[in-house]
Write a protein that holds these residues in place. Structure first.
Motif, PDB file in Angstrom:
ATOM      1  N   SER A   9     -28.530  27.205  13.527  1.00  0.00           N
ATOM      2  CA  SER A   9     -29.276  28.453  13.379  1.00  0.00           C
ATOM      3  C   SER A   9     -28.359  29.585  12.929  1.00  0.00           C
ATOM      4  O   SER A   9     -28.725  30.385  12.058  1.00  0.00           O
ATOM      5  CB  SER A   9     -29.950  28.814  14.707  1.00  0.00           C
ATOM      6  OG  SER A   9     -30.621  30.047  14.605  1.00  0.00           O
ATOM      7  N   ARG A  10     -27.155  29.632  13.492  1.00  0.00           N
ATOM      8  CA  ARG A  10     -26.211  30.706  13.146  1.00  0.00           C
ATOM      9  C   ARG A  10     -25.746  30.585  11.702  1.00  0.00           C
ATOM     10  O   ARG A  10     -25.796  31.559  10.946  1.00  0.00           O
ATOM     11  CB  ARG A  10     -25.009  30.676  14.094  1.00  0.00           C
ATOM     12  CG  ARG A  10     -23.930  31.708  13.741  1.00  0.00           C
ATOM     13  CD  ARG A  10     -22.839  31.773  14.786  1.00  0.00           C
ATOM     14  NE  ARG A  10     -22.149  30.515  14.961  1.00  0.00           N
ATOM     15  CZ  ARG A  10     -21.158  30.062  14.164  1.00  0.00           C
ATOM     16  NH1 ARG A  10     -20.749  30.796  13.137  1.00  0.00           N
ATOM     17  NH2 ARG A  10     -20.568  28.908  14.412  1.00  0.00           N
ATOM     18  N   PHE A  14     -26.610  32.998   7.401  1.00  0.00           N
ATOM     19  CA  PHE A  14     -25.809  33.693   6.376  1.00  0.00           C
ATOM     20  C   PHE A  14     -25.328  32.783   5.250  1.00  0.00           C
ATOM     21  O   PHE A  14     -24.802  33.274   4.245  1.00  0.00           O
ATOM     22  CB  PHE A  14     -24.611  34.412   7.010  1.00  0.00           C
ATOM     23  CG  PHE A  14     -23.633  33.514   7.732  1.00  0.00           C
ATOM     24  CD1 PHE A  14     -22.588  32.918   7.052  1.00  0.00           C
ATOM     25  CD2 PHE A  14     -23.761  33.281   9.094  1.00  0.00           C
ATOM     26  CE1 PHE A  14     -21.689  32.091   7.712  1.00  0.00           C
ATOM     27  CE2 PHE A  14     -22.866  32.453   9.770  1.00  0.00           C
ATOM     28  CZ  PHE A  14     -21.825  31.865   9.081  1.00  0.00           C
ATOM     29  N   GLN A  15     -25.496  31.486   5.374  1.00  0.00           N
ATOM     30  CA  GLN A  15     -25.134  30.570   4.291  1.00  0.00           C
ATOM     31  C   GLN A  15     -26.409  30.210   3.543  1.00  0.00           C
ATOM     32  O   GLN A  15     -27.217  29.407   4.016  1.00  0.00           O
ATOM     33  CB  GLN A  15     -24.433  29.333   4.845  1.00  0.00           C
ATOM     34  CG  GLN A  15     -23.114  29.672   5.544  1.00  0.00           C
ATOM     35  CD  GLN A  15     -22.378  28.459   6.077  1.00  0.00           C
ATOM     36  OE1 GLN A  15     -22.543  27.347   5.587  1.00  0.00           O
ATOM     37  NE2 GLN A  15     -21.537  28.662   7.084  1.00  0.00           N
ATOM     38  N   PHE A 136     -20.407  30.464  -0.203  1.00  0.00           N
ATOM     39  CA  PHE A 136     -20.822  31.788   0.260  1.00  0.00           C
ATOM     40  C   PHE A 136     -19.638  32.744   0.359  1.00  0.00           C
ATOM     41  O   PHE A 136     -18.470  32.334   0.304  1.00  0.00           O
ATOM     42  CB  PHE A 136     -21.564  31.691   1.602  1.00  0.00           C
ATOM     43  CG  PHE A 136     -20.712  31.300   2.793  1.00  0.00           C
ATOM     44  CD1 PHE A 136     -20.184  32.261   3.633  1.00  0.00           C
ATOM     45  CD2 PHE A 136     -20.478  29.956   3.083  1.00  0.00           C
ATOM     46  CE1 PHE A 136     -19.419  31.908   4.740  1.00  0.00           C
ATOM     47  CE2 PHE A 136     -19.719  29.595   4.191  1.00  0.00           C
ATOM     48  CZ  PHE A 136     -19.188  30.575   5.013  1.00  0.00           C
ATOM     49  N   ASN A 137     -19.957  33.998   0.470  1.00  0.00           N
ATOM     50  CA  ASN A 137     -18.985  35.072   0.590  1.00  0.00           C
ATOM     51  C   ASN A 137     -18.525  35.178   2.037  1.00  0.00           C
ATOM     52  O   ASN A 137     -19.320  35.472   2.928  1.00  0.00           O
ATOM     53  CB  ASN A 137     -19.637  36.395   0.138  1.00  0.00           C
ATOM     54  CG  ASN A 137     -18.799  37.605   0.472  1.00  0.00           C
ATOM     55  OD1 ASN A 137     -17.577  37.545   0.449  1.00  0.00           O
ATOM     56  ND2 ASN A 137     -19.467  38.711   0.802  1.00  0.00           N
ATOM     57  N   TYR A 175     -16.765  28.965  15.794  1.00  0.00           N
ATOM     58  CA  TYR A 175     -16.195  28.130  14.745  1.00  0.00           C
ATOM     59  C   TYR A 175     -17.186  27.946  13.604  1.00  0.00           C
ATOM     60  O   TYR A 175     -18.345  27.581  13.817  1.00  0.00           O
ATOM     61  CB  TYR A 175     -15.820  26.773  15.333  1.00  0.00           C
ATOM     62  CG  TYR A 175     -15.223  25.794  14.356  1.00  0.00           C
ATOM     63  CD1 TYR A 175     -14.181  26.172  13.516  1.00  0.00           C
ATOM     64  CD2 TYR A 175     -15.683  24.483  14.293  1.00  0.00           C
ATOM     65  CE1 TYR A 175     -13.608  25.277  12.630  1.00  0.00           C
ATOM     66  CE2 TYR A 175     -15.111  23.570  13.416  1.00  0.00           C
ATOM     67  CZ  TYR A 175     -14.082  23.961  12.583  1.00  0.00           C
ATOM     68  OH  TYR A 175     -13.526  23.067  11.707  1.00  0.00           O
ATOM     69  N   THR A 176     -16.716  28.209  12.377  1.00  0.00           N
ATOM     70  CA  THR A 176     -17.526  28.044  11.172  1.00  0.00           C
ATOM     71  C   THR A 176     -16.739  27.182  10.187  1.00  0.00           C
ATOM     72  O   THR A 176     -15.892  27.697   9.444  1.00  0.00           O
ATOM     73  CB  THR A 176     -17.867  29.408  10.540  1.00  0.00           C
ATOM     74  OG1 THR A 176     -18.544  30.231  11.494  1.00  0.00           O
ATOM     75  CG2 THR A 176     -18.753  29.225   9.314  1.00  0.00           C
ATOM     76  N   PRO A 177     -16.965  25.875  10.163  1.00  0.00           N
ATOM     77  CA  PRO A 177     -16.200  25.013   9.258  1.00  0.00           C
ATOM     78  C   PRO A 177     -16.443  25.383   7.791  1.00  0.00           C
ATOM     79  O   PRO A 177     -17.587  25.625   7.389  1.00  0.00           O
ATOM     80  CB  PRO A 177     -16.737  23.602   9.551  1.00  0.00           C
ATOM     81  CG  PRO A 177     -17.625  23.715  10.731  1.00  0.00           C
ATOM     82  CD  PRO A 177     -17.962  25.135  10.932  1.00  0.00           C
ATOM     83  N   HIS A 178     -15.373  25.417   7.024  1.00  0.00           N
ATOM     84  CA  HIS A 178     -15.493  25.764   5.610  1.00  0.00           C
ATOM     85  C   HIS A 178     -14.211  25.376   4.884  1.00  0.00           C
ATOM     86  O   HIS A 178     -13.199  25.057   5.514  1.00  0.00           O
ATOM     87  CB  HIS A 178     -15.739  27.271   5.434  1.00  0.00           C
ATOM     88  CG  HIS A 178     -14.585  28.114   5.883  1.00  0.00           C
ATOM     89  ND1 HIS A 178     -14.410  28.513   7.203  1.00  0.00           N
ATOM     90  CD2 HIS A 178     -13.515  28.629   5.204  1.00  0.00           C
ATOM     91  CE1 HIS A 178     -13.318  29.225   7.310  1.00  0.00           C
ATOM     92  NE2 HIS A 178     -12.741  29.312   6.105  1.00  0.00           N
TER      93      HIS A 178
END
Length: 236
Positions: A9-10, A14-15, A136-137, A175-178
């Motif tokens: 959901s998070r 934004f992605q 994404f930015n 944590y946001t894997p990228h």
């Protein structure tokens, strides 16, 4: 720790499939100037991190993206990232534009990493499947490829590893894997370039599946955002 549902959901908030930079001149975060010189070369920038190295096939696919970005909208970015440096960060540790400010912390981190290594080596070798979301930015600092664990099992596996490293330095953000594809031009860029960048990103938002292995987990030190050095493999 977030549940898998909360995590999805998070990141979905934004992605997005369509990159939108606001339809005006693009101003980058002030933090870019900590890493990039006025002439858009990389500055000395020091610290340490724990990352998954990527297989050659995945790096080759990412290079196709970065080739396109730097060819079509070079004015949007600073110097290119070397494809060899592409990685998935498991956990940030420390960083600073000044070596003396971070040297002691890095030393302490390395000592703790060596203690944790024995804990990690007790784990069974596992594969963690990820799938890309969208380019994404990232907080007006860089253009990145978002990633999501393929299943709840994969999510729990990567978060278990993240929580172990979190015992060294607890991060104040989730944590946001990228994978970082490119850092922005330190001076920003105009609305026309921003629109062109949106169009290019919307063309390259194809899906990439990848598999991370715990055997490719490294503690690294860096002296710039284009120079990472493996210190130790945390599983071998």
């Amino acid at each position: 720790m977030e549940t898998f549902k909360e995590f999805l959901s998070r990141i979905n908030s934004f992605q997005k499939k369509e990159l939108n930079l606001g339809g005006k001149d693009f101003t980058v975060s002030q933090s870019v100037a900590h890493k990039v010189n006025a002439d858009n070369t990389f500055k000395d920038f020091y610290g340490d991190t724990v990352v998954f190295d990527l297989d050659d096939d995945t790096k080759s696919k990412l290079t196709i993206y970065t080739d396109l970005l730097h060819r079509e909208v070079p004015q949007c970015f600073c110097d290119r990232l070397i494809p060899h440096t592409f990685h998935v960060t498991l956990h940030d540790l420390s960083n600073s534009p000044t070596l003396s400010e971070v040297a002691e912390q890095v030393f302490c981190n390395e000592m703790k990493i060596m203690q944790i290594k024995s804990e990690l080596q007790k784990l069974k070798p596992v594969k963690i499947r990820l799938k890309s979301t969208y380019v994404f930015n990232m907080v007006n600092t860089s253009l990145v490829l978002g990633l999501s664990p393929a299943t709840e099992k994969d999510y729990n596996a990567i978060m278990s590893l993240h929580s172990i490293i979190d015992g060294i330095i607890k991060l104040p953000y989730p944590y946001t894997p990228h994978i970082t594809l490119a850092y922005y031009n330190v001076n920003g860029f105009d609305g026309n370039a921003a629109k062109n960048l949106e169009n290019i990103v919307n063309k390259i938002n194809a899906k990439i599946d990848m598999e991370l292995s715990i055997t490719d987990l490294y503690y690294q030190k860096f002296t710039s955002m284009n120079n990472y050095v493996d210190v130790v493999n945390l599983f071998k």
